[in-house]
Design a protein around this motif. Structure first.
Motif, PDB file in Angstrom:
ATOM      1  N   ILE A  96       0.829  -1.210   0.000  1.00 38.31           N
ATOM      2  CA  ILE A  96       0.000   0.000   0.000  1.00 38.31           C
ATOM      3  C   ILE A  96       0.863   1.260   0.000  1.00 38.31           C
ATOM      4  CG2 ILE A  96      -1.651   1.351   1.358  1.00 38.31           C
ATOM      5  CD1 ILE A  96      -2.787  -1.413   2.333  1.00 38.31           C
ATOM      6  N   LEU A  97       1.899   1.299   0.849  1.00 41.77           N
ATOM      7  CA  LEU A  97       2.734   2.489   0.983  1.00 41.77           C
ATOM      8  C   LEU A  97       3.793   2.603  -0.116  1.00 41.77           C
ATOM      9  CD1 LEU A  97       3.282   2.691   4.854  1.00 41.77           C
ATOM     10  CD2 LEU A  97       1.625   3.929   3.443  1.00 41.77           C
ATOM     11  N   GLY A  98       4.121   1.491  -0.743  1.00 38.76           N
ATOM     12  CA  GLY A  98       5.063   1.542  -1.854  1.00 38.76           C
ATOM     13  C   GLY A  98       6.530   1.426  -1.463  1.00 38.76           C
ATOM     14  N   TYR A  99       6.823   0.964  -0.262  1.00 39.35           N
ATOM     15  CA  TYR A  99       8.204   0.710   0.168  1.00 39.35           C
ATOM     16  C   TYR A  99       8.188  -0.401   1.209  1.00 39.35           C
ATOM     17  CZ  TYR A  99       7.166   3.537   4.345  1.00 39.35           C
ATOM     18  OH  TYR A  99       6.616   4.033   5.501  1.00 39.35           O
ATOM     19  N   LYS A 100       9.358  -0.992   1.467  1.00 37.81           N
ATOM     20  CA  LYS A 100       9.442  -2.083   2.444  1.00 37.81           C
ATOM     21  C   LYS A 100       9.137  -1.539   3.830  1.00 37.81           C
ATOM     22  CE  LYS A 100      11.623  -6.203   3.775  1.00 37.81           C
ATOM     23  NZ  LYS A 100      10.459  -6.784   4.388  1.00 37.81           N
ATOM     24  N   TRP A 101       8.026  -1.976   4.394  1.00 37.53           N
ATOM     25  CA  TRP A 101       7.561  -1.492   5.684  1.00 37.53           C
ATOM     26  C   TRP A 101       7.587  -2.617   6.702  1.00 37.53           C
ATOM     27  CZ3 TRP A 101       3.625  -2.629   9.098  1.00 37.53           C
ATOM     28  CH2 TRP A 101       3.379  -1.674  10.077  1.00 37.53           C
ATOM     29  N   ASN A 102       7.997  -2.290   7.930  1.00 39.21           N
ATOM     30  CA  ASN A 102       8.032  -3.267   9.020  1.00 39.21           C
ATOM     31  C   ASN A 102       7.555  -2.640  10.310  1.00 39.21           C
ATOM     32  OD1 ASN A 102       9.316  -5.556   7.695  1.00 39.21           O
ATOM     33  ND2 ASN A 102      11.120  -4.269   7.609  1.00 39.21           N
ATOM     34  N   PHE A 103       7.031  -3.470  11.192  1.00 33.92           N
ATOM     35  CA  PHE A 103       6.793  -3.020  12.561  1.00 33.92           C
ATOM     36  C   PHE A 103       8.153  -2.759  13.188  1.00 33.92           C
ATOM     37  CE2 PHE A 103       2.958  -5.695  11.918  1.00 33.92           C
ATOM     38  CZ  PHE A 103       1.996  -4.743  12.204  1.00 33.92           C
ATOM     39  N   LEU A 104       8.185  -1.885  14.184  1.00 28.87           N
ATOM     40  CA  LEU A 104       9.443  -1.532  14.827  1.00 28.87           C
ATOM     41  C   LEU A 104       9.549  -2.163  16.209  1.00 28.87           C
ATOM     42  CD1 LEU A 104       9.525   2.291  14.023  1.00 28.87           C
ATOM     43  CD2 LEU A 104      10.705   0.456  12.818  1.00 28.87           C
ATOM     44  N   SER A 105      10.756  -2.583  16.565  1.00 21.63           N
ATOM     45  CA  SER A 105      11.006  -3.019  17.929  1.00 21.63           C
ATOM     46  C   SER A 105      10.978  -1.790  18.832  1.00 21.63           C
ATOM     47  CB  SER A 105      12.369  -3.710  18.030  1.00 21.63           C
ATOM     48  OG  SER A 105      13.399  -2.754  17.816  1.00 21.63           O
ATOM     49  N   ASP A 106      10.871  -2.004  20.132  1.00 14.53           N
ATOM     50  CA  ASP A 106      10.885  -0.867  21.056  1.00 14.53           C
ATOM     51  C   ASP A 106      12.185  -0.087  20.947  1.00 14.53           C
ATOM     52  OD1 ASP A 106       8.365  -1.418  21.899  1.00 14.53           O
ATOM     53  OD2 ASP A 106       8.930  -2.202  23.866  1.00 14.53           O
ATOM     54  N   HIS A 107      13.288  -0.792  20.759  1.00 13.41           N
ATOM     55  CA  HIS A 107      14.594  -0.122  20.618  1.00 13.41           C
ATOM     56  C   HIS A 107      14.598   0.772  19.382  1.00 13.41           C
ATOM     57  CE1 HIS A 107      18.788   0.221  19.227  1.00 13.41           C
ATOM     58  NE2 HIS A 107      19.020   0.398  20.518  1.00 13.41           N
ATOM     59  N   ASP A 108      14.121   0.250  18.255  1.00 14.18           N
ATOM     60  CA  ASP A 108      14.077   1.045  17.020  1.00 14.18           C
ATOM     61  C   ASP A 108      13.113   2.217  17.142  1.00 14.18           C
ATOM     62  OD1 ASP A 108      15.908  -0.643  15.858  1.00 14.18           O
ATOM     63  OD2 ASP A 108      14.395  -1.848  14.822  1.00 14.18           O
ATOM     64  N   TYR A 109      11.994   1.992  17.820  1.00 17.88           N
ATOM     65  CA  TYR A 109      11.015   3.062  17.995  1.00 17.88           C
ATOM     66  C   TYR A 109      11.604   4.209  18.812  1.00 17.88           C
ATOM     67  CZ  TYR A 109       6.457   5.271  18.461  1.00 17.88           C
ATOM     68  OH  TYR A 109       5.428   6.164  18.392  1.00 17.88           O
ATOM     69  N   LYS A 110      12.369   3.876  19.849  1.00 19.32           N
ATOM     70  CA  LYS A 110      12.982   4.917  20.688  1.00 19.32           C
ATOM     71  C   LYS A 110      14.022   5.731  19.925  1.00 19.32           C
ATOM     72  CE  LYS A 110      14.077   2.272  24.222  1.00 19.32           C
ATOM     73  NZ  LYS A 110      14.554   1.823  25.534  1.00 19.32           N
ATOM     74  N   GLN A 111      14.598   5.151  18.882  1.00 17.88           N
ATOM     75  CA  GLN A 111      15.625   5.839  18.100  1.00 17.88           C
ATOM     76  C   GLN A 111      15.056   6.815  17.078  1.00 17.88           C
ATOM     77  OE1 GLN A 111      18.818   5.394  18.971  1.00 17.88           O
ATOM     78  NE2 GLN A 111      18.009   4.000  20.521  1.00 17.88           N
ATOM     79  N   LEU A 112      13.751   6.756  16.848  1.00 16.05           N
ATOM     80  CA  LEU A 112      13.129   7.610  15.830  1.00 16.05           C
ATOM     81  C   LEU A 112      13.227   9.087  16.195  1.00 16.05           C
ATOM     82  CD1 LEU A 112       9.825   5.710  15.060  1.00 16.05           C
ATOM     83  CD2 LEU A 112      11.827   5.890  13.602  1.00 16.05           C
ATOM     84  N   GLN A 113      13.494   9.873  15.176  1.00 15.98           N
ATOM     85  CA  GLN A 113      13.449  11.321  15.309  1.00 15.98           C
ATOM     86  C   GLN A 113      12.835  11.864  14.028  1.00 15.98           C
ATOM     87  OE1 GLN A 113      17.474  12.524  16.018  1.00 15.98           O
ATOM     88  NE2 GLN A 113      17.217  12.366  18.222  1.00 15.98           N
ATOM     89  N   VAL A 114      11.917  12.778  14.191  1.00 15.23           N
ATOM     90  CA  VAL A 114      11.233  13.325  13.031  1.00 15.23           C
ATOM     91  C   VAL A 114      11.397  14.822  13.012  1.00 15.23           C
ATOM     92  CG1 VAL A 114       8.834  14.016  12.614  1.00 15.23           C
ATOM     93  CG2 VAL A 114       9.511  11.700  12.268  1.00 15.23           C
ATOM     94  N   ASP A 115      11.685  15.329  11.830  1.00 11.00           N
ATOM     95  CA  ASP A 115      11.753  16.772  11.635  1.00 11.00           C
ATOM     96  C   ASP A 115      10.400  17.209  11.096  1.00 11.00           C
ATOM     97  OD1 ASP A 115      12.287  19.403  11.108  1.00 11.00           O
ATOM     98  OD2 ASP A 115      14.003  19.019   9.820  1.00 11.00           O
ATOM     99  N   VAL A 116       9.622  17.882  11.932  1.00 14.10           N
ATOM    100  CA  VAL A 116       8.250  18.243  11.547  1.00 14.10           C
ATOM    101  C   VAL A 116       8.220  19.337  10.498  1.00 14.10           C
ATOM    102  CG1 VAL A 116       7.229  17.508  13.709  1.00 14.10           C
ATOM    103  CG2 VAL A 116       8.030  19.861  13.477  1.00 14.10           C
ATOM    104  N   ARG A 117       9.353  19.931  10.192  1.00 12.60           N
ATOM    105  CA  ARG A 117       9.383  21.003   9.186  1.00 12.60           C
ATOM    106  C   ARG A 117       9.531  20.458   7.776  1.00 12.60           C
ATOM    107  NH1 ARG A 117      14.037  23.779  12.444  1.00 12.60           N
ATOM    108  NH2 ARG A 117      14.516  21.598  12.377  1.00 12.60           N
ATOM    109  N   ILE A 118       9.856  19.172   7.625  1.00  9.24           N
ATOM    110  CA  ILE A 118      10.022  18.596   6.286  1.00  9.24           C
ATOM    111  C   ILE A 118       8.654  18.378   5.658  1.00  9.24           C
ATOM    112  CG2 ILE A 118      10.721  16.539   5.023  1.00  9.24           C
ATOM    113  CD1 ILE A 118      12.972  16.178   6.989  1.00  9.24           C
ATOM    114  N   GLU A 119       8.502  18.787   4.419  1.00  7.26           N
ATOM    115  CA  GLU A 119       7.261  18.583   3.675  1.00  7.26           C
ATOM    116  C   GLU A 119       7.451  17.418   2.716  1.00  7.26           C
ATOM    117  OE1 GLU A 119       4.590  21.160   2.839  1.00  7.26           O
ATOM    118  OE2 GLU A 119       5.079  22.500   4.474  1.00  7.26           O
ATOM    119  N   TYR A 120       6.424  16.604   2.562  1.00 12.37           N
ATOM    120  CA  TYR A 120       6.483  15.465   1.637  1.00 12.37           C
ATOM    121  C   TYR A 120       5.678  15.764   0.409  1.00 12.37           C
ATOM    122  CZ  TYR A 120       8.757  12.553   5.076  1.00 12.37           C
ATOM    123  OH  TYR A 120       9.657  12.017   5.956  1.00 12.37           O
TER     124      TYR A 120
END
Length: 139
Positions: free
Chosen positions: A115-139
């Motif tokens: 559906i999303l068009g790329y390899k998607w996976n659920f994240l482990s808790d460790h990987d989830y804690k490592q996430l950082q998002v820049d809310v200023r980026i536009e898609y």
């Protein structure tokens, strides 16, 4: 929140792990709220889900949010189940698809990837804690 920000909300979620336990019964979880956000917020391109949801909810969000580009879901918080009651707008084929595809993590990952068009996976808790998002980026 949806009423006030539905035209401008592009990123939603919490980056850190919850400090509380999520309820297990469907009517006490955030499933319907997450689907409402994905359905009503047309500019939503990034969604973080750290609370307990079902595999069917993940599939419904991926299919419903038209501009969604990034979906981050903790595997530990996902329940393998289709606990959505049949909606009158759904066809029999769609409901059968939803129930069948909600039966395993691997099948959900494959469907969401398609559906999303790329390899998607659920994240482990460790990987989830490592996430950082820049809310200023536009898609």
């Amino acid at each position: 929140m949806v009423d006030h920000y539905k035209n401008r909300l592009s990123v939603y979620g919490y980056e850190m792990l919850p400090r509380f336990t999520s309820p297990k019964p469907f009517h006490n979880r955030v499933d319907s709220l997450m689907l409402l956000i994905s359905r009503q917020c047309f500019n939503l391109h990034t969604l973080f889900i750290r609370e307990k949801v079902s595999t069917s909810t993940v599939l419904l969000i991926a299919r419903t949010a038209k501009n969604l580009r990034r979906l981050y879901v903790r595997r530990f918080a996902v329940i393998i189940r289709c606990d959505w009651p049949r909606h009158p707008e759904w066809t029999d084929e769609f409901y059968i698809w939803l129930r069948h595809m909600s039966r395993s993590y691997e099948v959900v990952e494959r469907e969401v990837s398609q559906i999303l068009g790329y390899k998607w996976n659920f994240l482990s808790d460790h990987d989830y804690k490592q996430l950082q998002v820049d809310v200023r980026i536009e898609y």
